[in-house]
Design a protein around this motif. Structure first.
Motif, PDB file in Angstrom:
ATOM      1  N   ASN A   1     -25.002 -49.362   7.765  1.00  0.00           N
ATOM      2  CA  ASN A   1     -24.538 -49.081   9.132  1.00  0.00           C
ATOM      3  C   ASN A   1     -23.023 -49.065   9.216  1.00  0.00           C
ATOM      4  O   ASN A   1     -22.442 -48.357  10.028  1.00  0.00           O
TER       5      ASN A   1
ATOM      6  N   TRP B   1     -22.005 -45.723   7.888  1.00  0.00           N
ATOM      7  CA  TRP B   1     -22.518 -44.734   8.844  1.00  0.00           C
ATOM      8  C   TRP B   1     -21.584 -44.664  10.074  1.00  0.00           C
ATOM      9  O   TRP B   1     -21.202 -43.576  10.513  1.00  0.00           O
TER      10      TRP B   1
ATOM     11  N   SER C   1     -29.514 -45.680  11.950  1.00  0.00           N
ATOM     12  CA  SER C   1     -28.250 -45.911  11.243  1.00  0.00           C
ATOM     13  C   SER C   1     -28.427 -46.791  10.003  1.00  0.00           C
ATOM     14  O   SER C   1     -27.509 -46.932   9.194  1.00  0.00           O
TER      15      SER C   1
END
Ligand code: MRU
Length: 363
Positions: free
Chosen positions: A95, A98, A275
């Motif tokens: 994440n 991301w 995510s």
């Protein structure tokens, strides 16, 4: 979710003062304390030191960290250096990368002078989306758990680490279906494993208590017995990275629970937002596993009987210690992945053919 009945998020921006307010999770469960991040360095430190933790919240904090950096200077060099600094804080939760990739895509083509405002805006969007996705994970997870609850008349669930609202912006991932079930009046009880060495289970206990959900704290090593004895209807955990084949990286100890759950015939669910899924990562072997400082095992943190914070050494400083922070649970041990778009089998086909993520079918 609420802290002492006050609706609270784990992170909130204060762009007028050029800062971001977080809950300092290193003080929990003994004290509730907020901290103010005023710079890129503050944000990087908060992630590294685990003042903020949990895959989704790490991503959101990184996005705000970028906004803090660009509020001082917003040239290309600052953008690139800030992204590199934040990306280096923790390796396993995808994440983080991301969120940084999304921020870069949104900001890099903007002219200097307009990037800071756009960064605050995009970071807030990521935060709001995270909260909404977790709310939906709760709904989809509840649909999965409801038949179990109807069969048994109540739900005895087991979780590991903290994948509650403290690990996200709001609602949580693994705990979202638990809150949804509790709020619908289903009788729920949660086995919370301590999660040595950082004891994130204590954060789970704290937030379940805030919401009034009954729980029982257990030593990590008690999980196998409880599963074998039939005391658990389902295990539900979060994830730091899900590979394209459905392998799941999560807090160290997750794999052992998945093995014990399989042996006992108990469903093992993983709850995570989009995510957390890394379609560029073929399987669990390619997921980087964070190795943390050995002092997390050598020295135990807590408060004394008077409530003052302190630490206790349990082995000499030169004792050899290994401290891998995550492990990988093979997809075959995962009964289903619960996402904001619905539930799917933990497999490449499961993630793609259920049309949950059609945009990634060529990734
Ligand atoms: O080291 P941490 O506390 O950041 O690890 C957190 C976990 O492993 C969580 O289970 C995971 O991030 C899911 S959070 C919704």
């Amino acid at each position: 979710m609420k802290v002492n009945n006050v609706p609270t998020r784990t992170i909130r921006p204060d762009p007028d003062h050029g800062s971001v307010v977080i809950i300092d999770q290193t003080a929990l469960p003994h004290a509730y304390r907020e901290a103010r991040l005023a710079s890129l360095e503050d944000a990087a430190h908060a992630i590294r030191s685990m003042q903020v933790r949990g895959a989704p919240l790490i991503g959101v904090t990184a996005a705000y960290g970028l906004a803090l950096a660009l509020s001082r200077r917003d040239d290309d060099a600052t953008l690139d250096t800030a992204i590199a600094t934040l990306a280096a804080t923790r390796p396993t939760a995808v994440n983080l990368r991301w969120a940084l990739a999304r921020m870069h895509a949104r900001l890099s083509d903007l002219p200097a002078g307009s990037r800071a405002e756009a960064a605050w805006h995009e970071a807030a969007k990521i935060a709001d989306e995270d909260a909404e996705q977790c709310r939906r994970i709760g709904e989809h997870g509840l649909a999965l758990l409801r038949p179990l609850a109807e069969k048994r008349g109540r739900l005895d669930l087991m979780t590991h680490c903290n994948a509650g609202w403290l690990a996200t912006v709001d609602h949580g991932t693994a705990l979202a279906p638990i809150y949804a079930a509790f709020d619908k009046g289903i009788e729920v009880r949660v086995w919370v494993s301590e999660t040595r060495p950082r004891n994130q289970g204590l954060l789970t206990a704290w937030e379940l208590k805030q919401h009034g959900v009954p729980f029982t704290l257990i030593a990590d090593n008690a999980a196998g017995l409880l599963l074998a004895r039939g005391d658990v209807d389902a295990v539900i955990v979060g994830a730091d990275r899900i590979a394209a084949n459905g392998d799941v990286a999560n807090k160290i100890g997750t794999y052992l629970k998945a093995l014990a759950a399989r042996e006992a015939g108990v469903p093992f669910y993983v709850a995570a937002p989009r995510s957390t899924i890394d379609f560029a990562c073929a399987d669990g072997n390619a997921i980087p596993i964070e190795e943390r400082n050995g002092d997390e095992l050598r020295v135990v943190q807590g408060v004394d009987t008077a409530g003052s914070p302190g630490s206790v050494r349990q082995i000499p400083a030169d004792a050899a210690v290994a401290n891998p922070a995550f492990d990988v649970t093979p997809a075959r041990l995962v009964s289903a992945i619960i996402t904001e778009r619905g539930c799917c089998p933990a497999s490449g086909d499961g993630l793609l053919t259920l049309s949950l993520y059609p945009e990634n079918s060529h990734a």
